[in-house]
Design a protein around this motif. Structure first.
Motif, PDB file in Angstrom:
ATOM      1  N   ALA A   1       0.826  -1.217   0.000  1.00  0.00           N
ATOM      2  CA  ALA A   1       0.000   0.000   0.000  1.00  0.00           C
ATOM      3  C   ALA A   1       0.860   1.268   0.000  1.00  0.00           C
ATOM      4  N   CYS A   2       2.124   1.157   0.408  1.00  0.00           N
ATOM      5  CA  CYS A   2       3.032   2.331   0.396  1.00  0.00           C
ATOM      6  C   CYS A   2       3.175   2.906  -1.001  1.00  0.00           C
ATOM      7  N   ARG A   3       2.894   2.088  -2.007  1.00  0.00           N
ATOM      8  CA  ARG A   3       2.987   2.542  -3.400  1.00  0.00           C
ATOM      9  C   ARG A   3       2.126   3.794  -3.637  1.00  0.00           C
ATOM     10  N   ALA A   4       1.089   3.972  -2.823  1.00  0.00           N
ATOM     11  CA  ALA A   4       0.194   5.127  -2.990  1.00  0.00           C
ATOM     12  C   ALA A   4       0.905   6.450  -2.718  1.00  0.00           C
ATOM     13  N   ALA A   5       2.071   6.380  -2.051  1.00  0.00           N
ATOM     14  CA  ALA A   5       2.757   7.624  -1.691  1.00  0.00           C
ATOM     15  C   ALA A   5       4.177   7.668  -2.241  1.00  0.00           C
ATOM     16  N   PHE A   6       4.468   6.818  -3.235  1.00  0.00           N
ATOM     17  CA  PHE A   6       5.870   6.603  -3.594  1.00  0.00           C
ATOM     18  C   PHE A   6       5.968   6.179  -5.054  1.00  0.00           C
ATOM     19  N   GLU A   7       6.842   6.843  -5.788  1.00  0.00           N
ATOM     20  CA  GLU A   7       7.035   6.522  -7.212  1.00  0.00           C
ATOM     21  C   GLU A   7       8.288   5.654  -7.333  1.00  0.00           C
ATOM     22  N   PRO A   8       8.147   4.363  -7.674  1.00  0.00           N
ATOM     23  CA  PRO A   8       9.334   3.479  -7.666  1.00  0.00           C
ATOM     24  C   PRO A   8      10.173   3.590  -8.942  1.00  0.00           C
ATOM     25  N   THR A   9      10.699   4.789  -9.204  1.00  0.00           N
ATOM     26  CA  THR A   9      11.535   4.976 -10.392  1.00  0.00           C
ATOM     27  C   THR A   9      12.888   4.289 -10.176  1.00  0.00           C
ATOM     28  N   PRO A  10      13.566   3.878 -11.274  1.00  0.00           N
ATOM     29  CA  PRO A  10      14.772   3.057 -11.131  1.00  0.00           C
ATOM     30  C   PRO A  10      15.868   3.646 -10.253  1.00  0.00           C
ATOM     31  N   SER A  11      16.053   4.966 -10.269  1.00  0.00           N
ATOM     32  CA  SER A  11      17.199   5.496  -9.516  1.00  0.00           C
ATOM     33  C   SER A  11      16.845   5.814  -8.063  1.00  0.00           C
ATOM     34  N   VAL A  12      15.625   5.506  -7.652  1.00  0.00           N
ATOM     35  CA  VAL A  12      15.185   5.948  -6.324  1.00  0.00           C
ATOM     36  C   VAL A  12      15.979   5.251  -5.214  1.00  0.00           C
ATOM     37  N   LYS A  13      16.413   6.031  -4.217  1.00  0.00           N
ATOM     38  CA  LYS A  13      17.157   5.473  -3.073  1.00  0.00           C
ATOM     39  C   LYS A  13      16.230   5.458  -1.874  1.00  0.00           C
ATOM     40  N   ALA A  14      16.012   4.278  -1.325  1.00  0.00           N
ATOM     41  CA  ALA A  14      15.039   4.143  -0.240  1.00  0.00           C
ATOM     42  C   ALA A  14      15.664   3.425   0.953  1.00  0.00           C
ATOM     43  N   ILE A  15      15.115   3.700   2.127  1.00  0.00           N
ATOM     44  CA  ILE A  15      15.550   3.006   3.355  1.00  0.00           C
ATOM     45  C   ILE A  15      14.317   2.681   4.181  1.00  0.00           C
ATOM     46  N   ASP A  16      14.309   1.481   4.745  1.00  0.00           N
ATOM     47  CA  ASP A  16      13.226   1.067   5.643  1.00  0.00           C
ATOM     48  C   ASP A  16      13.812   1.014   7.050  1.00  0.00           C
ATOM     49  N   VAL A  17      13.394   1.953   7.886  1.00  0.00           N
ATOM     50  CA  VAL A  17      13.946   2.080   9.238  1.00  0.00           C
ATOM     51  C   VAL A  17      13.172   1.164  10.198  1.00  0.00           C
ATOM     52  N   GLY A  18      13.888   0.255  10.864  1.00  0.00           N
ATOM     53  CA  GLY A  18      13.231  -0.712  11.755  1.00  0.00           C
ATOM     54  C   GLY A  18      12.475  -1.745  10.951  1.00  0.00           C
ATOM     55  N   SER A  19      13.182  -2.375  10.016  1.00  0.00           N
ATOM     56  CA  SER A  19      12.529  -3.243   9.020  1.00  0.00           C
ATOM     57  C   SER A  19      11.968  -4.528   9.626  1.00  0.00           C
ATOM     58  N   GLY A  20      12.529  -4.996  10.739  1.00  0.00           N
ATOM     59  CA  GLY A  20      12.009  -6.209  11.387  1.00  0.00           C
ATOM     60  C   GLY A  20      12.125  -7.412  10.470  1.00  0.00           C
ATOM     61  N   ALA A  21      10.982  -7.949  10.060  1.00  0.00           N
ATOM     62  CA  ALA A  21      10.962  -9.108   9.163  1.00  0.00           C
ATOM     63  C   ALA A  21      10.956  -8.688   7.690  1.00  0.00           C
ATOM     64  N   GLY A  22      11.105  -7.358   7.441  1.00  0.00           N
ATOM     65  CA  GLY A  22      11.183  -6.887   6.051  1.00  0.00           C
ATOM     66  C   GLY A  22       9.978  -6.095   5.584  1.00  0.00           C
ATOM     67  N   PHE A  23       9.179  -5.613   6.563  1.00  0.00           N
ATOM     68  CA  PHE A  23       7.973  -4.851   6.224  1.00  0.00           C
ATOM     69  C   PHE A  23       8.176  -3.374   6.533  1.00  0.00           C
ATOM     70  N   PRO A  24       8.030  -2.489   5.555  1.00  0.00           N
ATOM     71  CA  PRO A  24       7.636  -2.768   4.173  1.00  0.00           C
ATOM     72  C   PRO A  24       8.791  -2.925   3.192  1.00  0.00           C
ATOM     73  N   GLY A  25      10.063  -2.717   3.627  1.00  0.00           N
ATOM     74  CA  GLY A  25      11.148  -2.558   2.662  1.00  0.00           C
ATOM     75  C   GLY A  25      11.404  -3.748   1.752  1.00  0.00           C
ATOM     76  N   LEU A  26      11.433  -4.953   2.331  1.00  0.00           N
ATOM     77  CA  LEU A  26      11.766  -6.120   1.493  1.00  0.00           C
ATOM     78  C   LEU A  26      10.619  -6.420   0.525  1.00  0.00           C
ATOM     79  N   VAL A  27       9.397  -6.222   0.995  1.00  0.00           N
ATOM     80  CA  VAL A  27       8.222  -6.430   0.134  1.00  0.00           C
ATOM     81  C   VAL A  27       8.286  -5.470  -1.061  1.00  0.00           C
TER      82      VAL A  27
END
Ligand SMILES: C[S@@+](CC[C@H](N)C(=O)[O-])C[C@H]1O[C@@H](n2cnc3c(N)ncnc32)[C@H](O)[C@@H]1O
Length: 204
Positions: free
Chosen positions: A44-70
Motif C-alpha cells: 500500500a506504500c505505493r500510494a505515496a511513492f514513485e518506484p523509479t529506477p534510480s530511487v534510493k530508499a531506506i526502511d527504518v526498523g525493518s524487522g521481518a522486512g515490512f515494508p522494505g523487502l516487500v
C-alpha cells in the motif's frame, strides 16, 4: 507482477514461517496474516511513492522486512536499505536477501541515530519508510536527517495517528516538515484500509 516475482514472494513467505517458528521475528503467524498484514499493507506504500529506477530508499526498523523487502521484490529497480538493529532480525534479513537472489538491497544492522551522523547516509534518501517503529513525531524527529531536500518520509500508521495529524502539524512544522495522509483501501471487504502519513520538507 511477473510469475518470477510471485515465486519470490512464495519463498519469502516460507522463510518467514520457518524462521518465525524458531525466533521472535514477527507477530504475524499464519500465512493469511503474513500475506494480508505483511505483504499487502506494505504494498500500500505505493500510494505515496514513485518506484523509479534510480530511487534510493531506506526502511527504518525493518524487522521481518515490512515494508522494505516487500517493496524491493515488487519494484526490483529501487535501491533499498533495510535498517534493523536487532542481530537476529538482521541475520534473517541478510539470509533472506541471499536466498531470494536479490540485488540492490542490503541490510545494515544499526539504529537510525547511528546512521544520521554518517555522511554516507545523511541527506541521502528519496524515500524513508518506517512502520510500527514509534509515534509519528518521534519517528519524524529520528529519521528526518536521512531525507534528501526533496525526499519523502512514508509512515504506515493507524487510523488514530492519521486522525491526530491536524493537532500534530504545529509540532512537525518545528522540524521543518509538512504532513499529509493517504488512505489505501484493502483489496478485500471487511479489512480496514491502510493509513499512510507522508512527510516532506516544508521549504521544498
Ligand atoms: C514493531 S517492530 C516493526 C517491524 C516492521 N517494520 C513491521 O512493521 O513488521 C519495530 C522494529 O524497529 C526496530 N527499531 C526500534 N528502534 C529503532 C531505531 N532507533 N533504529 C532502527 N530501528 C529501530 C526494532 O528493532 C524492531 O525490529
Amino acid at each position: 507482477m511477473t510469475p518470477a516475482q510471485h515465486g519470490t514472494f512464495e519463498v519469502y513467505l516460507s522463510e518467514l514461517r520457518r524462521w518465525a517458528s524458531q525466533m521472535n521475528l514477527t507477530g504475524l503467524r499464519t500465512e493469511q496474516a503474513i500475506i494480508r498484514e505483511g505483504f499487502l499493507r506494505s504494498l500500500a506504500c505505493r500510494a505515496a511513492f514513485e518506484p523509479t529506477p534510480s530511487v534510493k530508499a531506506i526502511d527504518v526498523g525493518s524487522g521481518a522486512g515490512f515494508p522494505g523487502l516487500v517493496l524491493k521484490i515488487a519494484y526490483p529497480d529501487i535501491d533499498m536499505v533495510l535498517l534493523e538493529p536487532r542481530r537476529k532480525r538482521a541475520t534473517f534479513l541478510r539470509s533472506t536477501i541471499r536466498r531470494l537472489g536479490l540485488i540492490g538491497v542490503q541490510c545494515i544492522q544499526a539504529r537510525v541515530e547511528e546512521l544520521c551522523g554518517n555522511p554516507e547516509h545523511r541527506g541521502s534518501y528519496d524515500a524513508v519508510f518506517a512502520r510500527a517503529v514509534g509515534s509519528v513525531p518521534d519517528v519524524a524527529r529520528m529519521v528526518e536527517p536521512l531525507l534528501k531536500p526533496d525526499g519523502r518520509l512514508i509512515l504506515q500508521a493507524g487510523q488514530g495517528a492519521r486522525d491526530s495529524l491536524p493537532s500534530l502539524r504545529p509540532l512537525l512544522a518545528t522540524l521543518g516538515l509538512r504532513a499529509d495522509s493517504r488512505e489505501v483501501p484493502a483489496p478485500d471487504t471487511g479489512t480496514p484500509p491502510t493509513y499512510l502519513v507522508v512527510l516532506e520538507r516544508a521549504d521544498h
